[in-house]
Design an enzyme around this catalytic site. Structure first.
Site, short mmCIF file in Angstrom:
data_model
loop_
_atom_site.label_atom_id
_atom_site.label_comp_id
_atom_site.label_asym_id
_atom_site.label_seq_id
_atom_site.Cartn_x
_atom_site.Cartn_y
_atom_site.Cartn_z
CE LYS A 183 -2.61 3.40 1.76
NZ LYS A 183 -2.01 4.08 1.80
CD GLU B 68 9.48 13.26 12.21
OE1 GLU B 68 8.10 12.67 12.10
OE2 GLU B 68 9.61 12.67 11.54
CD GLU C 66 11.73 1.08 10.72
OE1 GLU C 66 12.65 2.07 10.98
OE2 GLU C 66 12.85 0.19 10.80
CB CYS D 71 12.64 9.09 8.80
SG CYS D 71 13.88 7.64 7.88
#
Ligand code: NAD
Length: 494
Positions: A188, A398, A264, A299
């Protein structure tokens, strides 16, 4: 990578996309589609099929059938290895096409996307192709008269859910080891960057991957992603994306079949500069790219810069100069250093984070605004805020944009305290001329990766994974295979 090569590809029409289910390209059962808009100029590119429950059910059923049939899961390892090498060959043969298509979809500067996307994906398929026939079982040291064998077996059906920032690289980090271990995969992709992964799936079919072993269901996270996460016949969900969605996936697992969930997630990674760093000019240059490349949509981005007070002003001055001079622009121009922000939505989030930080007392040194090198696109000037304190949102949350938060520290203990004062634990860096200090810091920092005198660059041979709220499990390296294998004990009385 030549500009003419890119220009020949950048305006090619992109056809409306379909789902790949059981080796066939099909529309969503509902007929629904989603628009694909390029962040380069805000123009529509094509549509995606919006998969719903029925499509996900069909893809999972095809994956299960292919798995149980043994067409891939029990194929001779040497043959499986050949297929994965052929996938890598095809990615390399289509490197320019894949890179340009991906950049049109997500806006990453081409100089980076070229290597990080098809380049890295081909490398991952090669690496895991080589692993296929090196996964040995074990014979345990059991007492006389018994034999303990440990078999390693593919788990079954893997649902892979991936983000938009590096779709091919991250997609390959999951698909390649899952397939190498003998599983079937339902992928996906992100609704904001599906095109290069759909093309990759076509290349996998051409390379001889049997139908049903890799299906692709595009669509929204809330519908297609959720259906995969809650499916009773998916054995593993392997995910890269944000923390809030990671939590939803754990909940979906708990409320369905207790499938394994590997996460993750994001980070707020500390980049720590000591006053004994060997070359401050070099450290500033690498640190700038450690936060600003791909418009900060990385990331592992070093988004918290901790600088020893004695060199703070000098280092910030250097970074200010670099940030102000980076070429932000058309991501399909080979000279561009920073491309587009992934979407108008992400740009608005970045600007709001800067605004909040200023309201909370941080000082904006440079950037902090949207710019318009290409009409209609989403771009942000590299941004640096100083005077950030640990309690501010900018030090804790973040942003996923080109926004650097700078904080001073006094000594090593202070640096460790600030570095670990976060709920995340993905990446970090230490700049120092002292070998002893470097090793002490590697041990003291709570993160999956500690760079020393560099930022970025770890290759496929080493694991990438987070601790604390940055996730669990690892992508890359031989360790990634463990996620996709079950151990089975045979205990034999002789
Ligand atoms: P996201 O979490 O919004 O989306 C990721 C994927 O999850 C997409 O495919 C999305 O459609 C899907 N999704 C969304 N809602 C879902 C739901 N309810 N159920 C199932 N699937 C759902 O993340 P993003 O914005 O695409 O990517 C940015 C995030 O990814 C950042 O937090 C970044 O740090 C993180 N990231 C982590 C790594 C890593 O290796 N740790 C690498 C790249 C990006």
């Amino acid at each position: 990578m030549k500009q003419e090569q890119i220009d020949a590809l950048r305006y090619l029409p992109v056809r409306d996309q379909r789902l790949l289910i059981d080796g066939q390209w099909v529309s969503a059962a509902s007929g629904q589609t989603l628009p694909v808009v390029s962040p380069i100029d805000g123009q529509p590119l094509c549509t995606l099929a919006a998969a719903g429950q029925a499509d996900v059910d069909a893809a999972v059923a095809a994956a299960r059938r292919s798995f149980e049939s043994g067409v891939w899961s029990r194929m001779a390892p040497a043959e499986r290895k050949r297929v994965l090498h052929r996938v890598a060959d095809r990615i390399e043969a289509h490197q320019a096409e894949l890179a340009v298509l991906g950049v049109r979809d997500n806006g990453t500067e081409i100089a980076m996307a070229w290597k990080a996307e098809p380049g890295s994906a081909a490398g991952s398929f090669r690496y895991y192709a080589e692993c296929v026939d090196k996964v040995n079982g074990e014979i345990a040291p059991t007492p006389e008269g018994t034999l303990g064998l440990v078999h390693k077996e593919p788990v079954g059906v893997v649902g892979a859910i991936v983000p938009w920032n590096f779709p091919l690289m991250i997609g390959a980090w999951k698909i390649a080891p899952a397939l190498a271990a003998g599983n079937s995969v339902v992928l996906k992709p992100s609704e904001d960057a599906s095109l290069s992964l759909l093309r990759l799936a076509q290349l996998c079919l051409e390379a001889g991957l049997p139908p049903g072993v890799l299906s692709v269901v595009t669509g929204t996270g809330g519908t297609a992603g959720e259906a995969l996460a809650r499916h009773m016949d998916v054995d593993i969900v392997t995910f890269t994306g944000s923390g809030p969605v990671g939590r939803l996936l754990l909940k979906a697992s708990a409320e369905s079949n207790l499938k394994r969930v590997y996460l993750e997630l994001g980070g707020k990674s500390p980049n720590i500069v000591f006053d004994d760093a060997p070359d401050l000019a070099h450290a500033a240059k690498v640190s700038a790219m450690g936060i600003y490349r791909n418009s900060g949509q990385v990331c592992v981005a070093g988004s918290r810069l901790l600088v020893q007070r004695s060199v703070h002003d000098e280092f910030v001055e250097r970074l200010h100069h670099i940030a102000a001079s980076l070429r932000v622009g058309d991501p399909l121009d080979v000279t561009t250093e920073i491309g587009a922000v992934g979407s108008a939505r992400q740009l608005a989030k970045n600007l709001a984070a800067v605004h909040t930080a200023e309201q909370q007392g941080a000082r904006l040194r440079v950037g902090g605004l949207a710019i318009h090198p290409v009409a209609g696109g989403s771009y942000m000037a590299p941004t640096l805020l100083e005077g950030v304190t640990p309690d501010m949102a900018l030090a804790r949350e973040e942003v996923f944009g080109p926004v650097l938060a700078v904080m001073p520290f006094d000594d090593e203990a202070d640096a460790v305290r600030l570095a670990n004062d976060t709920s995340y634990g993905l990446a970090s860096a230490v700049w120092t001329g002292s070998l002893s200090r470097a090793h002490r810091m590697v041990r003291a920092i709570k993160a999956g990766v500690v760079h020393v005198n560099t930022y970025g660059g770890p290759d496929i041979t080493v694991p990438l994974g987070g601790v604390r709220q940055s996730g669990n499990g690892h992508d890359k390296s031989m360790h990634a295979l463990d996620k996709y294998l079950d151990l089975k004990t045979a205990w034999i009385q002789l």
